[in-house]
Scaffold this motif. Structure first.
Motif, PDB file in Angstrom:
ATOM      1  N   SER A 197       0.839  -1.213   0.000  1.00  0.00           N
ATOM      2  CA  SER A 197       0.000   0.000   0.000  1.00  0.00           C
ATOM      3  C   SER A 197       0.866   1.253   0.000  1.00  0.00           C
ATOM      4  O   SER A 197       0.503   2.280  -0.585  1.00  0.00           O
ATOM      5  CB  SER A 197      -0.969   0.002   1.188  1.00  0.00           C
ATOM      6  OG  SER A 197      -0.337   0.340   2.406  1.00  0.00           O
ATOM      7  N   LYS A 198       2.039   1.186   0.630  1.00  0.00           N
ATOM      8  CA  LYS A 198       2.954   2.329   0.614  1.00  0.00           C
ATOM      9  C   LYS A 198       3.491   2.567  -0.793  1.00  0.00           C
ATOM     10  O   LYS A 198       3.567   3.710  -1.257  1.00  0.00           O
ATOM     11  CB  LYS A 198       4.100   2.093   1.591  1.00  0.00           C
ATOM     12  CG  LYS A 198       3.690   2.126   3.058  1.00  0.00           C
ATOM     13  CD  LYS A 198       4.875   1.805   3.962  1.00  0.00           C
ATOM     14  CE  LYS A 198       4.455   1.780   5.427  1.00  0.00           C
ATOM     15  NZ  LYS A 198       5.589   1.418   6.317  1.00  0.00           N
ATOM     16  N   ALA A 199       3.841   1.473  -1.475  1.00  0.00           N
ATOM     17  CA  ALA A 199       4.374   1.606  -2.837  1.00  0.00           C
ATOM     18  C   ALA A 199       3.302   2.102  -3.795  1.00  0.00           C
ATOM     19  O   ALA A 199       3.562   2.957  -4.653  1.00  0.00           O
ATOM     20  CB  ALA A 199       4.923   0.260  -3.307  1.00  0.00           C
ATOM     21  N   MET A 200       2.083   1.573  -3.652  1.00  0.00           N
ATOM     22  CA  MET A 200       0.991   2.005  -4.515  1.00  0.00           C
ATOM     23  C   MET A 200       0.657   3.469  -4.253  1.00  0.00           C
ATOM     24  O   MET A 200       0.423   4.243  -5.190  1.00  0.00           O
ATOM     25  CB  MET A 200      -0.248   1.131  -4.313  1.00  0.00           C
ATOM     26  CG  MET A 200      -1.363   1.428  -5.295  1.00  0.00           C
ATOM     27  SD  MET A 200      -2.874   0.458  -4.997  1.00  0.00           S
ATOM     28  CE  MET A 200      -2.301  -1.193  -5.394  1.00  0.00           C
ATOM     29  N   SER A 201       0.631   3.859  -2.990  1.00  0.00           N
ATOM     30  CA  SER A 201       0.375   5.253  -2.625  1.00  0.00           C
ATOM     31  C   SER A 201       1.413   6.167  -3.260  1.00  0.00           C
ATOM     32  O   SER A 201       1.070   7.220  -3.822  1.00  0.00           O
ATOM     33  CB  SER A 201       0.398   5.405  -1.102  1.00  0.00           C
ATOM     34  OG  SER A 201       0.372   6.757  -0.721  1.00  0.00           O
ATOM     35  N   LYS A 202       2.666   5.770  -3.190  1.00  0.00           N
ATOM     36  CA  LYS A 202       3.747   6.575  -3.765  1.00  0.00           C
ATOM     37  C   LYS A 202       3.565   6.747  -5.265  1.00  0.00           C
ATOM     38  O   LYS A 202       3.705   7.855  -5.809  1.00  0.00           O
ATOM     39  CB  LYS A 202       5.097   5.913  -3.470  1.00  0.00           C
ATOM     40  CG  LYS A 202       6.290   6.693  -3.965  1.00  0.00           C
ATOM     41  CD  LYS A 202       7.593   5.997  -3.594  1.00  0.00           C
ATOM     42  CE  LYS A 202       8.805   6.754  -4.107  1.00  0.00           C
ATOM     43  NZ  LYS A 202      10.077   6.061  -3.738  1.00  0.00           N
ATOM     44  N   ASP A 203       3.209   5.654  -5.955  1.00  0.00           N
ATOM     45  CA  ASP A 203       3.009   5.723  -7.401  1.00  0.00           C
ATOM     46  C   ASP A 203       1.793   6.581  -7.764  1.00  0.00           C
ATOM     47  O   ASP A 203       1.826   7.339  -8.738  1.00  0.00           O
ATOM     48  CB  ASP A 203       2.835   4.312  -7.976  1.00  0.00           C
ATOM     49  CG  ASP A 203       4.164   3.597  -8.149  1.00  0.00           C
ATOM     50  OD1 ASP A 203       5.213   4.183  -7.827  1.00  0.00           O
ATOM     51  OD2 ASP A 203       4.152   2.421  -8.594  1.00  0.00           O
ATOM     52  N   LEU A 204       0.728   6.449  -6.994  1.00  0.00           N
ATOM     53  CA  LEU A 204      -0.473   7.239  -7.255  1.00  0.00           C
ATOM     54  C   LEU A 204      -0.198   8.724  -7.063  1.00  0.00           C
ATOM     55  O   LEU A 204      -0.604   9.563  -7.879  1.00  0.00           O
ATOM     56  CB  LEU A 204      -1.609   6.787  -6.344  1.00  0.00           C
ATOM     57  CG  LEU A 204      -2.283   5.455  -6.702  1.00  0.00           C
ATOM     58  CD1 LEU A 204      -3.119   4.939  -5.530  1.00  0.00           C
ATOM     59  CD2 LEU A 204      -3.157   5.606  -7.946  1.00  0.00           C
ATOM     60  N   LYS A 205       0.489   9.061  -5.999  1.00  0.00           N
ATOM     61  CA  LYS A 205       0.817  10.471  -5.743  1.00  0.00           C
ATOM     62  C   LYS A 205       1.716  11.016  -6.838  1.00  0.00           C
ATOM     63  O   LYS A 205       1.526  12.151  -7.307  1.00  0.00           O
ATOM     64  CB  LYS A 205       1.486  10.606  -4.380  1.00  0.00           C
ATOM     65  CG  LYS A 205       0.546  10.403  -3.198  1.00  0.00           C
ATOM     66  CD  LYS A 205       1.294  10.518  -1.876  1.00  0.00           C
ATOM     67  CE  LYS A 205       0.352  10.337  -0.696  1.00  0.00           C
ATOM     68  NZ  LYS A 205       1.078  10.404   0.608  1.00  0.00           N
ATOM     69  N   ALA A 206       2.690  10.213  -7.261  1.00  0.00           N
ATOM     70  CA  ALA A 206       3.595  10.647  -8.327  1.00  0.00           C
ATOM     71  C   ALA A 206       2.844  10.885  -9.628  1.00  0.00           C
ATOM     72  O   ALA A 206       3.217  11.752 -10.429  1.00  0.00           O
ATOM     73  CB  ALA A 206       4.702   9.615  -8.537  1.00  0.00           C
ATOM     74  N   ALA A 207       1.749  10.136  -9.818  1.00  0.00           N
ATOM     75  CA  ALA A 207       0.951  10.282 -11.034  1.00  0.00           C
ATOM     76  C   ALA A 207       0.000  11.462 -10.963  1.00  0.00           C
ATOM     77  O   ALA A 207      -0.590  11.850 -11.981  1.00  0.00           O
ATOM     78  CB  ALA A 207       0.164   9.004 -11.291  1.00  0.00           C
ATOM     79  N   GLY A 208      -0.180  12.035  -9.758  1.00  0.00           N
ATOM     80  CA  GLY A 208      -1.048  13.193  -9.619  1.00  0.00           C
ATOM     81  C   GLY A 208      -2.298  12.975  -8.794  1.00  0.00           C
ATOM     82  O   GLY A 208      -3.102  13.893  -8.630  1.00  0.00           O
TER      83      GLY A 208
END
Length: 207
Positions: free
Chosen positions: A153-164
């Motif tokens: 969930s931390k990795a997915m959160s990071k990717d989602l935030k990076a995507a906007g």
């Protein structure tokens, strides 16, 4: 290990403890929560609703879900991405939803991020890459064993935030993962654990 295990309901079925006795919550638990979702638009809707949940209980959002769908054009990303300041003001005046400017504006930004991702790959694939295409089948016996966030969930959160995307911290993302069946977190004594386990194979993968 001590803790809150599945509880028996008046119908004789054992369930996770969190729905309590609320009929709407029970129906959600029994028919939706933990069912693997592979549709990109449906995943987008749930992620946005989980963002609106931040600081609130999920039952509050569940009771307002139909109003949210009406207010946000059925959560069609193409439509939400084109919302203007006039739409923001309209939504701030809509008593049927959570009237929080930051979350409303964040939903519009998230819709724009969704469209950008979709130009490269389906949103569902963007999420499922964190699981190597496989649903996580957990086996928790008590509510206290269930985590609130994980490395995934931390990795997915990071990717989602990076995507906007906005309002998608690791705890929100883990709740989203549970609700959409990316992980099966029904307690092992809950009648839905086995039922959802039977649905955990990604139909897009070869046999």
């Amino acid at each position: 290990m001590s803790g809150r295990a599945a509880v028996e309901g008046p119908d004789g079925k054992f369930r996770c403890v969190w729905p309590g006795t609320d009929p709407l919550y029970l129906a959600y638990h029994d028919t939706e929560w933990g069912v693997p979702e592979y549709d990109s638009r449906a995943l987008f809707e749930k992620l946005l609703l989980d963002g609106f949940q931040a600081g609130l209980s999920w039952i509050t959002i569940l009771r307002k879900r139909d109003a949210f769908r009406a207010a946000f054009a059925g959560f069609e990303p193409e439509k939400v991405a084109r919302f203007t300041e006039a739409d923001v003001e309209r939504l701030l005046g809509d008593a049927g939803i959570i009237r929080h400017r930051g979350k409303i504006e964040g939903a519009i930004k998230s819709a724009q991020a969704y469209l950008a991702i979709s130009e490269r790959e389906p949103f569902a694939d963007f999420l499922f890459k964190h699981f190597d295409g496989r649903i996580v089948q957990n086996a928790f016996r008590t509510h206290e064993e269930v985590p609130t966030e994980t490395a995934v969930s931390k990795a997915m959160s990071k990717d989602l935030k990076a995507a906007g995307f906005t309002f998608c911290g690791p705890t929100i993302v883990y709740a989203f993962m549970e609700a959409c069946g990316l992980v099966n977190d029904h307690l092992t004594d809950c009648f839905r654990w086995q039922e959802c386990a039977a649905l955990t194979r990604d139909p897009r993968l070869p046999a």
